[in-house]
Design an enzyme around this catalytic site. Structure first.
Site: not given
Length: 493
Positions: A107, A182, A206
């Site tokens: 990420k 996210s 997330s």
């Protein structure tokens, strides 16, 4: 916009039953990380072949869903060649790391040396870390090869995945609904076979939010189990992030989560809250699970209730005692997450206007406005949190595992969380069984179940502090009785 959202499933691949590691009918990009590691170690396939297969898959589908933001093509192939030389020179399979030669994604808010840590913010497009995050460092030490960086929402502040720097990540099941956030880039990449393993993080679900929306598995560990640190200022954060934010693995199988946890866990000097703790505890005197079929303040969709009931049936078939139960003080737990988070968010708010897009800034203003009139004494807030942690630990003595919803809604239309009238309420309603893991520090596993109306359903497993092993045990038991729903070819309209 809260509530059930359905849409016809168009295209894509139907769910398949799990195939054995030695099956000739499954392509390299469809295999799990642990399967690939075993094949590479046994010299049945080379790391270069594995990496090349995933690069080809990225070329085939990433243009449709925009999950990977940076593809490290040449670097990954060079690392694969080095991994293959390591296999050739290794006398024993045990000499190789558990992810030797396996590609992974990271990420874009985790430091990965040589690539920017952008947080999805244009102002940070050139923010290069000088060292890897501890989780990236440990995955590389275990033999993993970073094949690319993945997309996220701006500063990880949404349950959707889009930002003005990298654009929108589309849900591979239905581009009209959110892929979750996210860590939506990793989830979408896993769901479509572009990576077998991803690294994300979790302050308000997330890793679990996009796992649910995209049909993959994810582990939110106990706070302190996996170290969390960066090399780009600010190096330290407020209490909410210290107490509630974690790094976590994302994969397509529980077995991969288990190996990922063992690889990532343990004390690291850069995270003073991280600890060395046993990965397994004593088995429960009675293997008992609580099924949570109702959440105060929301009505669970029928597909979600069915997934939870199915999980309970599979546990009961495996010898677990399964009972309906309601965890303590769910309303107060959610209020406590909000009270803690708003302290940090309110301090961030003045600076956010300069770096995030206007819709996200307005969303954060509306969220922080909830603090008005909530006069919370700081000492009393921490005492309340401690009391809730104790109540849940006592509950988890009777029910060592709790099985409930991941989201309390079906995946909703993109940008619904930014609606000025309903977005904040939708966000908080959606995460009513997500936030307990964060505010109480508990481990949780998100697991996909069936496919309903063209979208995956899923459940979530909770256990007490440091008992990831119980979450994983229950999740593996359930996983063995359901059909695999990913990877798929992305739906495109």
């Amino acid at each position: 916009m809260a509530g059930r959202f359905t849409g016809a499933h168009r295209g894509g691949r139907k769910p398949r039953k799990m195939l054995l590691v030695n099956s000739p009918d499954i392509r390299l990009w469809e295999r799990s990380a642990t399967e690939l590691a075993a094949l590479i170690a046994a010299r049945e396939v080379s790391s270069r072949e594995v990496v090349a297969a995933h690069l080809a898959r990225i070329d085939e589908v990433n243009g449709r869903i925009n999950a990977l933001t940076v593809v490290l093509r040449q670097e990954a192939l060079a690392a694969a060649d080095a991994a293959d030389r390591g296999v050739s020179s290794s006398a024993l399979r045990a000499d190789l790391g558990p992810f030797h030669g396996v590609p992974i994604t990271v990420k874009e808010n985790l430091d990965c040396k040589g690539t920017p840590t952008t947080h999805g913010i244009p102002a940070l497009r050139d923010s290069l870390p000088w060292r890897d995050a501890p989780v990236v460092e440990r995955m590389k030490a275990a033999g993993a090869i970073v094949i690319g960086r993945t997309n996220l929402s701006e500063y990880g502040l949404r349950l959707d995945t889009a930002n003005p720097l990298r654009g929108r990540t589309r849900n591979p099941w239905n581009p009209g609904v959110t892929p979750g956030g996210s860590s939506g880039g990793d989830a979408a990449a896993l769901a479509t076979g572009m990576t077998p393993f991803g690294l994300g993080n979790d302050l308000a679900g997330s890793v679990r939010n996009p796992a649910y929306c995209c049909g993959i598995a994810a582990l939110k560990p106990t706070v302190g189990r996996i170290p969390r640190a960066g090399s780009i200022p600010p190096l330290d954060f407020g209490f909410a992030l210290q107490a509630m934010a974690v790094e976590g693995p994302m994969a397509r199988s529980v077995a991969d989560l288990r190996v990922g946890l063992a690889t990532l866990a343990g004390r690291h000097v850069r995270d003073p809250r991280s600890v060395d703790a046993p990965l397994e505890g004593p088995p429960p005197a009675v293997p008992r699970a609580a099924l949570v079929l109702s959440i105060p303040g929301v009505e669970l969709p029928a597909a979600t209730q069915g997934a939870i009931q199915r999980a309970g049936q599979l546990l009961a078939r495996a010898g677990w005692e399964v009972e309906l139960a309601e965890p303590p003080e769910l309303d107060l737990v959610n209020d406590t997450w909000l009270d803690l988070a708003l302290i940090d968010f309110a301090e961030m708010l003045p600076g956010l206007s300069m770096v995030v897009s206007p819709p996200v800034y307005r969303h954060m203003i509306r969220l922080c406005a909830l603090a008005e009139g909530r006069e919370v004494d700081n000492s009393a807030l921490h005492a309340r949190r401690s009391s809730l942690m104790r109540l849940w630990s006592e509950f988890l003595v009777r029910y060592p595992v709790v099985v409930g919803p991941t989201w309390t809604q079906l995946p909703w239309p993109v940008d619904a969380d930014l609606d000025p009238e309903t977005g904040v309420a939708l966000t908080l309603a959606t995460t009513r069984f997500i936030l307990p893991a964060n505010v109480l520090g508990l481990p949780a596993v998100a697991l996909p179940m069936a496919v309903a109306d063209g979208q995956p359903t899923g459940v979530q497993f909770y256990a007490d502090l440091w008992r990831e092993d119980l979450c994983l045990l229950a999740a593996e038991t359930v996983e063995s009785g359901v059909e695999r729903c990913v990877p798929i070819d992305p739906v495109w309209t």
